[in-house]
Design a protein around this motif. Sequence first.
Motif, short mmCIF file in Angstrom:
data_model
loop_
_atom_site.label_atom_id
_atom_site.label_comp_id
_atom_site.label_asym_id
_atom_site.label_seq_id
_atom_site.Cartn_x
_atom_site.Cartn_y
_atom_site.Cartn_z
N SER A 202 0.87 -1.17 0.00
CA SER A 202 0.00 0.00 0.00
C SER A 202 0.91 1.22 0.00
O SER A 202 2.01 1.20 0.57
CB SER A 202 -0.93 0.02 1.22
OG SER A 202 -0.20 0.18 2.42
N TYR A 203 0.46 2.29 -0.66
CA TYR A 203 1.23 3.51 -0.74
C TYR A 203 0.40 4.66 -0.20
O TYR A 203 -0.76 4.84 -0.60
CB TYR A 203 1.66 3.80 -2.18
CG TYR A 203 2.42 5.10 -2.32
CD1 TYR A 203 3.76 5.18 -1.95
CD2 TYR A 203 1.80 6.24 -2.79
CE1 TYR A 203 4.46 6.36 -2.06
CE2 TYR A 203 2.49 7.44 -2.90
CZ TYR A 203 3.81 7.50 -2.54
OH TYR A 203 4.50 8.69 -2.63
N SER A 204 0.98 5.42 0.71
CA SER A 204 0.28 6.56 1.30
C SER A 204 1.28 7.69 1.50
O SER A 204 2.45 7.60 1.09
CB SER A 204 -0.34 6.16 2.65
OG SER A 204 0.67 5.88 3.60
N TYR A 205 0.84 8.74 2.16
CA TYR A 205 1.72 9.88 2.42
C TYR A 205 2.96 9.44 3.21
O TYR A 205 4.03 10.02 3.06
CB TYR A 205 0.96 10.95 3.20
CG TYR A 205 1.73 12.23 3.36
CD1 TYR A 205 1.78 13.17 2.32
CD2 TYR A 205 2.43 12.51 4.52
CE1 TYR A 205 2.51 14.34 2.45
CE2 TYR A 205 3.17 13.68 4.67
CZ TYR A 205 3.20 14.59 3.63
OH TYR A 205 3.93 15.75 3.77
N GLU A 206 2.82 8.39 4.02
CA GLU A 206 3.94 7.91 4.83
C GLU A 206 4.91 7.05 4.04
O GLU A 206 6.01 6.76 4.50
CB GLU A 206 3.42 7.11 6.04
CG GLU A 206 2.79 7.97 7.13
CD GLU A 206 1.42 8.49 6.75
OE1 GLU A 206 0.74 7.83 5.92
OE2 GLU A 206 1.03 9.56 7.24
N GLY A 207 4.51 6.56 2.87
CA GLY A 207 5.38 5.73 2.05
C GLY A 207 4.79 4.35 1.81
O GLY A 207 3.57 4.17 1.77
N LEU A 208 5.67 3.34 1.64
CA LEU A 208 5.26 1.99 1.30
C LEU A 208 5.08 1.12 2.54
O LEU A 208 5.91 1.16 3.44
CB LEU A 208 6.30 1.32 0.39
CG LEU A 208 6.47 1.85 -1.04
CD1 LEU A 208 7.57 1.10 -1.73
CD2 LEU A 208 5.18 1.73 -1.81
N THR A 209 4.01 0.31 2.52
CA THR A 209 3.77 -0.66 3.58
C THR A 209 3.42 -1.99 2.94
O THR A 209 2.47 -2.07 2.15
CB THR A 209 2.60 -0.22 4.49
OG1 THR A 209 2.90 1.06 5.05
CG2 THR A 209 2.39 -1.23 5.61
N PRO A 210 4.17 -3.09 3.22
CA PRO A 210 3.82 -4.39 2.64
C PRO A 210 2.43 -4.83 3.09
O PRO A 210 2.08 -4.69 4.27
CB PRO A 210 4.90 -5.32 3.21
CG PRO A 210 6.02 -4.43 3.64
CD PRO A 210 5.38 -3.15 4.08
N VAL A 211 1.65 -5.35 2.14
CA VAL A 211 0.28 -5.79 2.43
C VAL A 211 0.17 -7.30 2.38
O VAL A 211 -0.36 -7.95 3.28
CB VAL A 211 -0.72 -5.15 1.45
CG1 VAL A 211 -2.11 -5.74 1.62
CG2 VAL A 211 -0.77 -3.64 1.63
N ASP A 212 0.69 -7.88 1.29
CA ASP A 212 0.57 -9.33 1.09
C ASP A 212 1.52 -9.73 -0.02
O ASP A 212 2.02 -8.88 -0.78
CB ASP A 212 -0.87 -9.70 0.73
CG ASP A 212 -1.22 -11.13 1.12
OD1 ASP A 212 -0.29 -11.93 1.30
OD2 ASP A 212 -2.42 -11.43 1.23
N GLY A 213 1.75 -11.02 -0.15
CA GLY A 213 2.58 -11.54 -1.22
C GLY A 213 1.72 -12.10 -2.34
O GLY A 213 0.54 -12.38 -2.15
N PHE A 214 2.31 -12.22 -3.52
CA PHE A 214 1.61 -12.84 -4.64
C PHE A 214 2.57 -13.71 -5.42
O PHE A 214 3.79 -13.47 -5.43
CB PHE A 214 0.95 -11.79 -5.55
CG PHE A 214 1.90 -10.81 -6.20
CD1 PHE A 214 2.47 -11.08 -7.44
CD2 PHE A 214 2.22 -9.61 -5.58
CE1 PHE A 214 3.33 -10.18 -8.04
CE2 PHE A 214 3.09 -8.70 -6.17
CZ PHE A 214 3.64 -8.99 -7.41
N ALA A 215 2.03 -14.75 -6.06
CA ALA A 215 2.84 -15.63 -6.88
C ALA A 215 3.30 -14.87 -8.11
O ALA A 215 2.50 -14.22 -8.78
CB ALA A 215 2.03 -16.86 -7.29
N TYR A 216 4.60 -14.92 -8.40
CA TYR A 216 5.11 -14.18 -9.55
C TYR A 216 6.11 -15.05 -10.30
O TYR A 216 6.70 -15.97 -9.75
CB TYR A 216 5.76 -12.87 -9.10
CG TYR A 216 7.05 -13.02 -8.33
CD1 TYR A 216 8.28 -12.86 -8.96
CD2 TYR A 216 7.03 -13.33 -6.98
CE1 TYR A 216 9.47 -12.99 -8.26
CE2 TYR A 216 8.22 -13.47 -6.26
CZ TYR A 216 9.43 -13.30 -6.90
OH TYR A 216 10.60 -13.43 -6.21
#
Length: 223
Positions: A202-216
């Motif tokens: 997630s991206y907000s005024y505070e910067g990046l925060t990991p939310v979840d992983g995904f298969a890539y």
Amino acid sequence: MCGIYCSNDLATFEILDEANRKRGNFSTGIFYCYGSANYNMDKKRGGFDWNQTELPGDKGFIYLGHNQAPTSAGRVWEEETSHPFWSGDWVVAHNGVLTNFEELKDNHLPMHDNPVDSSIIPALLDEFEYDHELCDDSETEIQNILYTIERLKGTFAVWIVNIKTMNVYIARQGSTLFYKGGNVSSVKGKHYREVKEGVLYSYSYEGLTPVDGFAYDSPFLTL
């Protein structure tokens, strides 16, 4: 080759725009918002002249940008084939190449008529959001995003906005993307760190925060 970039500071956003123009100066698209209160989007042939462009610079705004390279020498600029792309509640800017663009259209969106591969991403997000047979957890926007990007083959670095919730997300597979604090860029700046593949942030005024992983499945080619 294109470039995406984000910042919580207008002056830095302008610097990131200039840095990413070497990755594409055919078209520029920007999206900026202040929490859930308001947002705006603008697209322009070439780039923005920041001496003649007025954007709100109040604390709390975040700015998202995309610089696009032409896909052919004879390309004519059109707003509907320029980033960011919008479908339903979803706005997306993308750097990379989707190798299964035609397959995604045939399987999910046969009436999709935009020739730019990136345009399929918000269209799929919109489609899966309301198709619970395809996405069992489509009632949550995070699960919908994960479901969608796991079906993308090729390379991508994306910022994704849900204009209903005004939540912003970042993800990448293959394509370059770096960050430092509240700044994100396809072009690496001093002390910038690489955004991890296979992680939805997630991206907000505070910067990046990991939310979840995904298969890539990252190809060797990095764009």
